[in-house]
Design an enzyme around this catalytic site. Sequence first.
Site, PDB file in Angstrom:
ATOM      1  N   ASP A   1     -11.968   1.870  10.077  1.00 35.43           N
ATOM      2  CA  ASP A   1     -10.632   2.530   9.623  1.00 35.43           C
ATOM      3  C   ASP A   1     -10.394   3.660  10.695  1.00 35.43           C
ATOM      4  O   ASP A   1     -10.329   4.958  10.474  1.00 35.43           O
ATOM      5  CB  ASP A   1     -10.839   3.186   8.300  1.00 35.43           C
ATOM      6  CG  ASP A   1      -9.464   3.824   7.742  1.00 35.43           C
ATOM      7  OD1 ASP A   1      -8.653   3.490   8.409  1.00 35.43           O
ATOM      8  OD2 ASP A   1      -9.695   4.484   6.888  1.00 35.43           O
TER       9      ASP A   1
ATOM     10  N   GLU B   1      -5.035  10.701  11.672  1.00 34.58           N
ATOM     11  CA  GLU B   1      -5.494  11.129  10.310  1.00 34.58           C
ATOM     12  C   GLU B   1      -6.987  11.496  10.721  1.00 34.58           C
ATOM     13  O   GLU B   1      -7.376  12.474  10.037  1.00 34.58           O
ATOM     14  CB  GLU B   1      -5.696   9.614   9.711  1.00 34.58           C
ATOM     15  CG  GLU B   1      -6.326   9.673   8.364  1.00 34.58           C
ATOM     16  CD  GLU B   1      -6.177   8.551   7.383  1.00 34.58           C
ATOM     17  OE1 GLU B   1      -5.850   7.472   7.854  1.00 34.58           O
ATOM     18  OE2 GLU B   1      -6.984   8.491   6.572  1.00 34.58           O
TER      19      GLU B   1
ATOM     20  N   LYS C   1      -0.288  -4.866   1.955  1.00 32.19           N
ATOM     21  CA  LYS C   1      -1.541  -4.499   1.872  1.00 32.19           C
ATOM     22  C   LYS C   1      -1.986  -4.896   0.565  1.00 32.19           C
ATOM     23  O   LYS C   1      -1.532  -4.434  -0.903  1.00 32.19           O
ATOM     24  CB  LYS C   1      -1.568  -2.958   1.992  1.00 32.19           C
ATOM     25  CG  LYS C   1      -3.070  -2.226   1.408  1.00 32.19           C
ATOM     26  CD  LYS C   1      -3.010  -0.616   1.674  1.00 32.19           C
ATOM     27  CE  LYS C   1      -4.284  -0.151   1.255  1.00 32.19           C
ATOM     28  NZ  LYS C   1      -4.131   1.237   1.480  1.00 32.19           N
TER      29      LYS C   1
ATOM     30  N   GLU D   1      -8.187  -0.864  -1.560  1.00 23.85           N
ATOM     31  CA  GLU D   1      -7.846   0.617  -2.084  1.00 23.85           C
ATOM     32  C   GLU D   1      -7.008   0.702  -3.426  1.00 23.85           C
ATOM     33  O   GLU D   1      -5.883   1.461  -3.343  1.00 23.85           O
ATOM     34  CB  GLU D   1      -7.436   1.430  -0.908  1.00 23.85           C
ATOM     35  CG  GLU D   1      -8.262   1.607   0.154  1.00 23.85           C
ATOM     36  CD  GLU D   1      -7.927   2.566   1.155  1.00 23.85           C
ATOM     37  OE1 GLU D   1      -6.739   2.840   1.299  1.00 23.85           O
ATOM     38  OE2 GLU D   1      -8.798   3.111   2.099  1.00 23.85           O
TER      39      GLU D   1
ATOM     40  N   ARG E   1     -19.680  -2.038   4.562  1.00 26.16           N
ATOM     41  CA  ARG E   1     -18.241  -2.117   4.798  1.00 26.16           C
ATOM     42  C   ARG E   1     -17.828  -2.861   6.218  1.00 26.16           C
ATOM     43  O   ARG E   1     -16.622  -3.400   6.134  1.00 26.16           O
ATOM     44  CB  ARG E   1     -17.722  -0.809   4.645  1.00 26.16           C
ATOM     45  CG  ARG E   1     -16.047  -0.740   4.963  1.00 26.16           C
ATOM     46  CD  ARG E   1     -15.691   0.589   4.483  1.00 26.16           C
ATOM     47  NE  ARG E   1     -14.273   0.872   4.798  1.00 26.16           N
ATOM     48  CZ  ARG E   1     -13.415   1.876   4.883  1.00 26.16           C
ATOM     49  NH1 ARG E   1     -14.207   3.125   4.423  1.00 26.16           N
ATOM     50  NH2 ARG E   1     -12.209   2.169   5.403  1.00 26.16           N
TER      51      ARG E   1
HETATM   52  O1  GCW Z   1      -7.291   5.126   6.625  1.00 20.38           O
HETATM   53  C1  GCW Z   1      -6.890   4.917   5.439  1.00 20.38           C
HETATM   54  C2  GCW Z   1      -6.083   5.870   4.767  1.00 20.38           C
HETATM   55  C3  GCW Z   1      -5.077   5.741   3.718  1.00 20.38           C
HETATM   56  C4  GCW Z   1      -4.654   4.489   3.926  1.00 20.38           C
HETATM   57  C5  GCW Z   1      -5.439   3.140   4.334  1.00 20.38           C
HETATM   58  C6  GCW Z   1      -4.781   2.005   4.713  1.00 20.38           C
HETATM   59  C7  GCW Z   1      -2.313   3.805   3.571  1.00 20.38           C
HETATM   60  O2  GCW Z   1      -6.881   7.044   4.301  1.00 20.38           O
HETATM   61  O3  GCW Z   1      -4.414   6.654   3.508  1.00 20.38           O
HETATM   62  O4  GCW Z   1      -3.611   3.903   3.023  1.00 20.38           O
HETATM   63  O5  GCW Z   1      -6.258   3.567   5.376  1.00 20.38           O
HETATM   64  O6  GCW Z   1      -4.749   1.836   6.066  1.00 20.38           O
HETATM   65  O7  GCW Z   1      -4.219   1.242   4.015  1.00 20.38           O
END
Ligand code: GCW
Length: 710
Positions: free
Chosen positions: A375, A403, A298, A302, A346
Amino acid sequence: MKALLLITSILFTSLLKAEDGYRLWLRYDKIKNPVMLAQYRNLINSIVVTGTSQTINIARQELLNGLKGLLNKKIPEANAVKNNSIFVNKKPAGQYESPAINYEQLGNEGFAISSMKGRLKDVIFITANTDIGVLYGVFYFLRLIQTQQPINNLNIVSVPKLKLRLLNHWDNLNRTVERGYAGFSIWNWHTLPDYIDQRYIDYARTNASTGINGTVLTNVNANATILTKPYLEKVKALADLFRPYGIKVYLTARFSAPIEIGKLRSADPLNDTVQQWWKEKAKEIYSIIPDFGGFLVKANSEGQPGPQDYKRTHADGANMLADAVAPFNGIIMWRAFVYNPESMDRFKQAYEEFHPLDGMFRKNVLVQAKNGPIDFQPREPFSPLFGAMPQTPLMMEFQLTQEYLGQGTHLVYEATLFKEVLNADTYAKGKGSTVTKVIDGNLDNHELSGMAGVSNIGNDINWCGHPFAQANWYTLGRLSWDPGLSSEQIADEWIKQTFTNDKKTVAVIKNMMLNSREALVNYMTPIGLTHIMYNGHHYGPMPWGNTLNRPDWNPVYYHKADSAGIGFDRTQKGTNAVAQYAAEVQNQFNDINKCPDKYLLWFHHVSWEHKMQSGRTLWNELCYKYYTGVDSVRSFIKQWNSLEKNIDEDRFKQVKQLLTIQLKDAIWWRNACLLYFQTFSKMPIPPDYEQPDKTLEYYKNIKILFAPGN
Ligand code: GCW
């Protein structure tokens, strides 16, 4: 005295039988149906397993244990095949009359199970080119019995459709799990490599039973420490354990590792010293773990470091790592989950960054994309990257850990979500260019192909927290083996192996499972609403959320409710995100009259009075959906309660209590969302619905201080 003995022994057996869920779908309890039991006992008298490798020994043991449990009778191992033998043999049957098996077709992981015809009666032949194929065949055969299928005329050939079938653990080295709702990490880095927890073995065995062949042990929000020598020794211990089960180990690579653990001043992928550092690191890893799978990365997402920190592209970053692992046949899975705060939408970002890089990645790189553009929301249209990068193998990333789907407390069977995406037509090469065909490599002729599931496993006694969450792990294994399987079939198998073969019970549970995801969509984010949950922990509704510095983390950014209507205009008149899809898809999503209701607010800002396909106004439809969602949970409770006598007490109670939480939460979502959206629509909740018993202020003040998993 006799009575006392009887009572003690009953007590004792019931204690022994405590259903803690640890055995997952590999329970091997005695078959309850006497007719089937008698049939299987008649048909199976001995087993003959040739070979002595670790994998073959595992297969032998699994078959012996499985049959002993299921048939409640010890089936002996024999030296020679006789009538009613199960004959497990990697090579063609040789001296025995062999059924015509096309070994070439079986490849490295496939297997065949055939009833042999000829001199001997009722011999079942399980065969493959490889030991691991044999093990998969044995698990498949045991599943036939667990699910009470006939075994007298078998002619099965099964070959995985995807090469990489992986779990992605988001496990940190301190054992917390990002978005984990089942306790702490199962990897105990402190006691590894000397202490081998039985769980590691059970984990490997369980994965092998569904065909999962790889695991990324660490979080994508990565810690470079995992790449240091002492930790690699720990990883080696796991790799050694997993190898005979056909499972390769992968790690996440923190892009800035050369600085953090290599003492370099840069991590620039075009810098020679940096490249050299990764090459040395790869060499070191492979000297310790010769079949190490590779890295998942990754980057520039973020807050994670990445090539863009040096004004380089994702391809530059991926290729540097790819070159480092290539001499050892390693691969790089480079994630496409990127978005930055400056973007106007986004939705568009992953495509904007990755589409131009198509054709620029090394052969051993896969780009791993989440199923949707944002997401892991309860419902997303398929990511426009699928079909848009023909020169790059795209790997599917699904999220098993829930999640955004009720986390550890809601019963949600995710296969229907996964299948919706896999079946979606990208039209990339005309009609029928489904997402499945993109990821299995067929559409664009790719050698590499794969599917990953973000793991929902922790150290809870039942592995996944919610007893039904196990089904999502199972689904990942089965769907990555064959994306063509239906949600229904997977549920059917799982229920029979996990709970019971009783027809009525199977039907009731299946019905709950198959409807569970749609129910959740209805009580959380109907009609294409998305990302309106609490920030941080992501549990519960917060459609009013508008306080974070990054607009694209705020719920109001996603629903855009105002007095005129609700929804995100991504049409040609809006952000034109629709243009990222092939013309046929684009035309559908762009036109308010053609856009399916379930995606409507993903693509349109729609007036509260807009006439929906049902004939209701948008506002009334929104109310209808939210109420339907809650009603579905009530119906799940009724259905579950009707099974009290058919399910063991432990799991019955667990699920019953969890459903109570789910209902509370569903009402919370419904009321909070409708009361909030009502401040814009100014329309009443139809009077025949039960009215919210709390105010919007009440819902706004709910705080969860210590939520798990974030
Ligand atoms: O969905 C988001 C989550 C993060 C996660 C990110 C990702 C690992 O809230 O916690 O980080 O995606 O997929 O990288």
